[in-house]
Enzyme design. Structure first.
Site, PDB file in Angstrom:
ATOM      1  N   LEU A  97       0.841  -1.199   0.000  1.00  0.00           N
ATOM      2  CA  LEU A  97       0.000   0.000   0.000  1.00  0.00           C
ATOM      3  C   LEU A  97       0.877   1.249   0.000  1.00  0.00           C
ATOM      4  O   LEU A  97       1.959   1.257   0.589  1.00  0.00           O
ATOM      5  CB  LEU A  97      -0.904  -0.004   1.239  1.00  0.00           C
ATOM      6  CG  LEU A  97      -1.920  -1.156   1.301  1.00  0.00           C
ATOM      7  CD1 LEU A  97      -2.510  -1.285   2.706  1.00  0.00           C
ATOM      8  CD2 LEU A  97      -3.029  -0.956   0.273  1.00  0.00           C
ATOM      9  N   HIS A 113       1.584 -11.898   9.111  1.00  0.00           N
ATOM     10  CA  HIS A 113       2.778 -12.275   8.369  1.00  0.00           C
ATOM     11  C   HIS A 113       3.274 -13.638   8.859  1.00  0.00           C
ATOM     12  O   HIS A 113       3.359 -13.860  10.066  1.00  0.00           O
ATOM     13  CB  HIS A 113       3.855 -11.203   8.581  1.00  0.00           C
ATOM     14  CG  HIS A 113       5.084 -11.437   7.776  1.00  0.00           C
ATOM     15  ND1 HIS A 113       5.152 -11.182   6.423  1.00  0.00           N
ATOM     16  CD2 HIS A 113       6.301 -11.943   8.124  1.00  0.00           C
ATOM     17  CE1 HIS A 113       6.352 -11.511   5.969  1.00  0.00           C
ATOM     18  NE2 HIS A 113       7.064 -11.973   6.984  1.00  0.00           N
TER      19      HIS A 113
HETATM   20  C1  GRF Z   1      -0.824 -16.494   4.963  1.00  0.00           C
HETATM   21  O1  GRF Z   1       0.202 -17.356   5.346  1.00  0.00           O
HETATM   22  C2  GRF Z   1      -0.466 -15.066   5.292  1.00  0.00           C
HETATM   23  O2  GRF Z   1       0.243 -14.932   6.490  1.00  0.00           O
HETATM   24  C3  GRF Z   1       0.425 -14.729   4.123  1.00  0.00           C
HETATM   25  O3  GRF Z   1      -0.208 -15.318   3.006  1.00  0.00           O
HETATM   26  C4  GRF Z   1      -0.972 -16.441   3.440  1.00  0.00           C
HETATM   27  C5  GRF Z   1      -2.383 -16.192   2.994  1.00  0.00           C
HETATM   28  O4  GRF Z   1      -3.228 -17.257   3.221  1.00  0.00           O
HETATM   29  N1  GRF Z   1       0.650 -13.311   4.018  1.00  0.00           N
HETATM   30  P1  GRF Z   1      -4.793 -17.092   3.045  1.00  0.00           P
HETATM   31  O5  GRF Z   1      -5.066 -16.400   1.721  1.00  0.00           O
HETATM   32  O6  GRF Z   1      -5.328 -16.327   4.210  1.00  0.00           O
HETATM   33  O7  GRF Z   1      -5.297 -18.519   3.028  1.00  0.00           O
END
Ligand code: GRF
Length: 192
Positions: A97, A113
């Site tokens: 962003l 994260h």
């Molecule tokens: C998760 O591991 C999140 O931490 C990372 O990308 C993945 C997304 O998974 N940034 P989802 O789309 O919520 O299933």
């Protein structure tokens, strides 16, 4: 952050780019009687994001924007303001962003994260943790500021790395914890 009083729930938008399993867990959390949030919008930069299916299933408004330029961002800000959005949860959202967008919603944007920040900002966190022979990895929910994955940490969960873990198997175990960590972070910042 607006304080929660009585039945007022915080209007929330969830930004996704892919599968949306964190979105699903946030929707489930929002449906609990005592939940402090109501999810008003799902926003994606990817019209093919699998997670957009939850818009139909749970009857939540969805919007797709390309997030490519100021015009697009202005439209998003307008849309968020129109819907009185007070909390933005980034959940597997793969766009960075802009500074001005973040400034607009200062202190109101969260991200999840898949690492124990400040370790392994950015992409390929599981590969990095395995390659470095770390004993643990995990996940972190943090406020978003203008530096990638660097805002104030709200909470974290450690996950042990097993001997034969691949980035896929580790990601799977961490994701299960993410689904609990994000709601817990929201409860924590809204001091329930
Ligand atoms: C998760 O591991 C999140 O931490 C990372 O990308 C993945 C997304 O998974 N940034 P989802 O789309 O919520 O299933």
């Amino acid at each position: 952050m607006a304080l929660l009083t009585g039945s007022n729930k915080i209007n929330t938008a969830v930004f996704i780019s892919g599968t949306g399993s964190n979105l699903k867990s946030l929707i489930k959390f929002s449906k609990l009687k005592k939940s402090p949030i109501i999810i008003k919008m799902i926003i994606s930069n990817n019209s093919k994001a699998k997670g957009l299916q939850y818009s139909k299933i749970y009857k939540i408004k969805k919007k797709v924007f390309d997030f490519k330029n100021d015009v697009s961002e202005k439209k998003i800000v307008n849309e968020l303001n129109k819907n009185k959005i007070d909390l933005i949860c980034l959940a597997g959202f793969m766009k960075i962003l802009s500074k001005s967008f973040i400034k607009n919603f200062r202190g109101k944007i969260l991200n999840i994260h898949p690492s124990l920040l400040p370790k392994y900002k950015g992409l390929n966190t599981h590969e990095k943790a395995i390659k470095n022979k770390d004993k643990y990895s995990g996940c972190t929910v943090h406020f978003v500021n203008s530096k990638l994955d660097s805002g104030k940490i709200i909470n974290q969960k450690k996950v042990r790395i097993k001997k034969f873990d691949t980035s896929k198997s580790l990601a799977k175990r961490i994701l299960i914890q993410e689904h609990k960590l994000y709601p817990a972070a929201i409860k924590k910042i809204l001091s329930l």
